[in-house]
Design a protein around this motif. Sequence first.
Motif, PDB file in Angstrom:
ATOM      1  N   LEU A   6       0.823  -1.215   0.000  1.00  0.00           N
ATOM      2  CA  LEU A   6       0.000   0.000   0.000  1.00  0.00           C
ATOM      3  C   LEU A   6       0.855   1.262   0.000  1.00  0.00           C
ATOM      4  CD1 LEU A   6      -2.820  -1.015   2.486  1.00  0.00           C
ATOM      5  CD2 LEU A   6      -3.146  -0.294   0.107  1.00  0.00           C
ATOM      6  N   SER A   7       2.056   1.180   0.536  1.00  0.00           N
ATOM      7  CA  SER A   7       2.932   2.366   0.576  1.00  0.00           C
ATOM      8  C   SER A   7       3.370   2.798  -0.813  1.00  0.00           C
ATOM      9  CB  SER A   7       4.156   2.100   1.453  1.00  0.00           C
ATOM     10  OG  SER A   7       4.943   1.055   0.912  1.00  0.00           O
ATOM     11  N   ASP A   8       3.199   1.940  -1.823  1.00  0.00           N
ATOM     12  CA  ASP A   8       3.583   2.284  -3.195  1.00  0.00           C
ATOM     13  C   ASP A   8       2.478   3.036  -3.938  1.00  0.00           C
ATOM     14  OD1 ASP A   8       6.222   1.038  -3.312  1.00  0.00           O
ATOM     15  OD2 ASP A   8       5.140  -0.858  -3.099  1.00  0.00           O
ATOM     16  N   VAL A   9       1.310   3.155  -3.333  1.00  0.00           N
ATOM     17  CA  VAL A   9       0.205   3.912  -3.933  1.00  0.00           C
ATOM     18  C   VAL A   9       0.347   5.373  -3.525  1.00  0.00           C
ATOM     19  CG1 VAL A   9      -2.294   4.222  -4.041  1.00  0.00           C
ATOM     20  CG2 VAL A   9      -1.321   1.912  -3.891  1.00  0.00           C
ATOM     21  N   THR A  10       0.422   6.258  -4.495  1.00  0.00           N
ATOM     22  CA  THR A  10       0.594   7.684  -4.224  1.00  0.00           C
ATOM     23  C   THR A  10      -0.731   8.411  -4.355  1.00  0.00           C
ATOM     24  OG1 THR A  10       2.859   7.632  -5.083  1.00  0.00           O
ATOM     25  CG2 THR A  10       1.796   9.783  -4.906  1.00  0.00           C
ATOM     26  N   VAL A  11      -1.133   9.096  -3.311  1.00  0.00           N
ATOM     27  CA  VAL A  11      -2.300   9.982  -3.353  1.00  0.00           C
ATOM     28  C   VAL A  11      -1.800  11.400  -3.136  1.00  0.00           C
ATOM     29  CG1 VAL A  11      -4.534  10.569  -2.352  1.00  0.00           C
ATOM     30  CG2 VAL A  11      -3.814   8.166  -2.458  1.00  0.00           C
ATOM     31  N   GLU A  12      -1.892  12.210  -4.167  1.00  0.00           N
ATOM     32  CA  GLU A  12      -1.408  13.592  -4.071  1.00  0.00           C
ATOM     33  C   GLU A  12      -2.362  14.440  -3.234  1.00  0.00           C
ATOM     34  OE1 GLU A  12       0.904  17.042  -4.787  1.00  0.00           O
ATOM     35  OE2 GLU A  12       1.354  14.928  -5.080  1.00  0.00           O
ATOM     36  N   THR A  13      -3.681  14.276  -3.477  1.00  0.00           N
ATOM     37  CA  THR A  13      -4.690  15.097  -2.812  1.00  0.00           C
ATOM     38  C   THR A  13      -5.928  14.259  -2.534  1.00  0.00           C
ATOM     39  OG1 THR A  13      -3.943  17.050  -4.047  1.00  0.00           O
ATOM     40  CG2 THR A  13      -6.090  17.204  -2.983  1.00  0.00           C
ATOM     41  N   TRP A  14      -6.462  14.368  -1.341  1.00  0.00           N
ATOM     42  CA  TRP A  14      -7.742  13.747  -1.029  1.00  0.00           C
ATOM     43  C   TRP A  14      -8.857  14.743  -1.337  1.00  0.00           C
ATOM     44  CZ3 TRP A  14      -8.103   8.732  -0.298  1.00  0.00           C
ATOM     45  CH2 TRP A  14      -6.997   8.036   0.185  1.00  0.00           C
ATOM     46  N   VAL A  15      -9.835  14.333  -2.129  1.00  0.00           N
ATOM     47  CA  VAL A  15     -10.968  15.214  -2.429  1.00  0.00           C
ATOM     48  C   VAL A  15     -12.219  14.767  -1.678  1.00  0.00           C
ATOM     49  CG1 VAL A  15     -10.072  15.848  -4.698  1.00  0.00           C
ATOM     50  CG2 VAL A  15     -11.613  13.901  -4.497  1.00  0.00           C
ATOM     51  N   GLN A  16     -12.177  13.581  -1.116  1.00  0.00           N
ATOM     52  CA  GLN A  16     -13.266  13.086  -0.271  1.00  0.00           C
ATOM     53  C   GLN A  16     -12.666  12.101   0.733  1.00  0.00           C
ATOM     54  OE1 GLN A  16     -17.452  12.188  -1.568  1.00  0.00           O
ATOM     55  NE2 GLN A  16     -16.692  10.100  -1.503  1.00  0.00           N
ATOM     56  N   ILE A  86     -17.043  15.121  -7.366  1.00  0.00           N
ATOM     57  CA  ILE A  86     -17.339  14.719  -5.990  1.00  0.00           C
ATOM     58  C   ILE A  86     -18.342  15.675  -5.350  1.00  0.00           C
ATOM     59  CG2 ILE A  86     -16.353  14.426  -3.693  1.00  0.00           C
ATOM     60  CD1 ILE A  86     -15.709  12.178  -5.715  1.00  0.00           C
ATOM     61  N   ASP A  87     -18.196  16.977  -5.588  1.00  0.00           N
ATOM     62  CA  ASP A  87     -19.046  17.971  -4.929  1.00  0.00           C
ATOM     63  C   ASP A  87     -20.457  18.008  -5.507  1.00  0.00           C
ATOM     64  OD1 ASP A  87     -16.926  18.668  -3.336  1.00  0.00           O
ATOM     65  OD2 ASP A  87     -16.401  20.476  -4.473  1.00  0.00           O
ATOM     66  N   THR A  88     -20.571  17.841  -6.844  1.00  0.00           N
ATOM     67  CA  THR A  88     -21.870  18.077  -7.488  1.00  0.00           C
ATOM     68  C   THR A  88     -22.390  16.902  -8.311  1.00  0.00           C
ATOM     69  OG1 THR A  88     -20.967  18.970  -9.571  1.00  0.00           O
ATOM     70  CG2 THR A  88     -21.173  20.501  -7.715  1.00  0.00           C
ATOM     71  N   GLY A  89     -21.516  15.915  -8.604  1.00  0.00           N
ATOM     72  CA  GLY A  89     -21.918  14.820  -9.472  1.00  0.00           C
ATOM     73  C   GLY A  89     -21.769  15.133 -10.948  1.00  0.00           C
ATOM     74  N   GLU A  90     -21.216  16.304 -11.283  1.00  0.00           N
ATOM     75  CA  GLU A  90     -21.050  16.682 -12.684  1.00  0.00           C
ATOM     76  C   GLU A  90     -19.980  15.825 -13.347  1.00  0.00           C
ATOM     77  OE1 GLU A  90     -20.087  20.662 -15.416  1.00  0.00           O
ATOM     78  OE2 GLU A  90     -20.048  20.765 -13.218  1.00  0.00           O
ATOM     79  N   TRP A 112     -25.978   9.504  -8.479  1.00  0.00           N
ATOM     80  CA  TRP A 112     -25.349   8.750  -7.405  1.00  0.00           C
ATOM     81  C   TRP A 112     -24.017   9.388  -7.049  1.00  0.00           C
ATOM     82  CZ3 TRP A 112     -20.717   6.933  -9.331  1.00  0.00           C
ATOM     83  CH2 TRP A 112     -20.647   6.663 -10.714  1.00  0.00           C
ATOM     84  N   ARG A 113     -23.523   9.034  -5.858  1.00  0.00           N
ATOM     85  CA  ARG A 113     -22.247   9.559  -5.379  1.00  0.00           C
ATOM     86  C   ARG A 113     -21.362   8.406  -4.926  1.00  0.00           C
ATOM     87  NH1 ARG A 113     -24.378  13.174  -7.418  1.00  0.00           N
ATOM     88  NH2 ARG A 113     -24.650  15.330  -6.722  1.00  0.00           N
ATOM     89  N   LEU A 114     -20.085   8.628  -4.933  1.00  0.00           N
ATOM     90  CA  LEU A 114     -19.139   7.635  -4.437  1.00  0.00           C
ATOM     91  C   LEU A 114     -19.141   7.680  -2.913  1.00  0.00           C
ATOM     92  CD1 LEU A 114     -16.199   8.184  -6.953  1.00  0.00           C
ATOM     93  CD2 LEU A 114     -17.902   6.350  -6.957  1.00  0.00           C
ATOM     94  N   PRO A 115     -19.367   6.544  -2.239  1.00  0.00           N
ATOM     95  CA  PRO A 115     -19.500   6.539  -0.785  1.00  0.00           C
ATOM     96  C   PRO A 115     -18.197   6.291  -0.028  1.00  0.00           C
ATOM     97  CG  PRO A 115     -20.146   4.406  -1.643  1.00  0.00           C
ATOM     98  CD  PRO A 115     -19.749   5.249  -2.842  1.00  0.00           C
ATOM     99  N   PHE A 116     -17.083   6.188  -0.751  1.00  0.00           N
ATOM    100  CA  PHE A 116     -15.804   5.871  -0.120  1.00  0.00           C
ATOM    101  C   PHE A 116     -14.799   6.988  -0.384  1.00  0.00           C
ATOM    102  CE2 PHE A 116     -16.710   3.114  -3.843  1.00  0.00           C
ATOM    103  CZ  PHE A 116     -15.949   3.770  -4.799  1.00  0.00           C
ATOM    104  N   PRO A 117     -13.674   6.999   0.303  1.00  0.00           N
ATOM    105  CA  PRO A 117     -12.670   8.045   0.089  1.00  0.00           C
ATOM    106  C   PRO A 117     -12.177   8.075  -1.362  1.00  0.00           C
ATOM    107  CG  PRO A 117     -12.198   6.850   2.106  1.00  0.00           C
ATOM    108  CD  PRO A 117     -13.282   6.087   1.401  1.00  0.00           C
TER     109      PRO A 117
END
Length: 217
Positions: A6-16, A86-90, A112-117
Motif C-alpha cells: 500500500l505504501s507504493d500507492v501515491t495519493v497527491e490530494t484527497w478530495v473526499q 465529488i461535490d456536485t456529481g457533474e 449517485w455519489r461515491l460513498p468511499f474516500p
Amino acid sequence: MNDYTLSDVTVETWVQGNIDTLESLTGSVVLIEVFQVNCPGCFIYALPTAIQWHQHYQDQGLAIIGLATAFEDYDQNTLTNLQRLIDTGEVFGETRKALTHQGVLTDGKLDWRLPFPVGMDRIVPDIQPVTQERVVDYAKQCLPSFHEYSMDQQQKIFQQVRTYLKQKTMKAETFERFALQGTPSSLLFDRKGHLQHVSFGDQLRHLPSVIEKYLRL
C-alpha cells in the motif's frame, strides 16, 4: 507479481475523506479502484460496481479507495474536474457524452455519489527522453507476454508505444508504478497490505471471488 504494498500507492490530494496513510488500512482488505474522470467505462460499469462491493463487503473488512489518475486527455482528467464530480456529481468529456446518450444524467450530473474516500494520483511533467530502451521497457512492462509475439507484432507494438510516449506530456505516478494498462483498473491488497491482484477492464467481473478469498484469510 512485484512485491508492491500500500505504501507504493501515491495519493497527491484527497478530495473526499482523508486518510493519513494508506498503511493505516492494514488489517482490512483494500481495493484501490483506479479511474479517470474522462473514462465512460469507469462510470458505466466500474464505479457503480465498486459501490455495490462497498455496500456488500464493507462489514466483512473490505476498504475501497477511489483513485483518479490521468494518462491521457490531461485537460479533462484534472483535479478541478474531479473535485466538481465529488461535490456536485457533474461529469465531463466523453463520460458526459456517453452517459447523456444513455439518458442517465440530470443536467449533466450523476444521480449517485461515491460513498468511499477518493483521491488524486500524483501527476507530474514527463521529461524523460523517448529512447529505444524506454520504448522496449514500457512495452514489456505493459505486456507481460510480450516475448510470445512475433517479430512483426513486436515492431508494431514498439511503434505504437513510441508514438504514445512522444505525445505524453505528463505521467501519473501510481498508474505507471503499477504498469496499469488503462482505466478502469483495480489493485487488491491483502490484510497485511501486500498487492495480490491487478484487474483491468472487463477483468473486474472476476474480482468478487478474489475479494472473498482474501476476506476469509
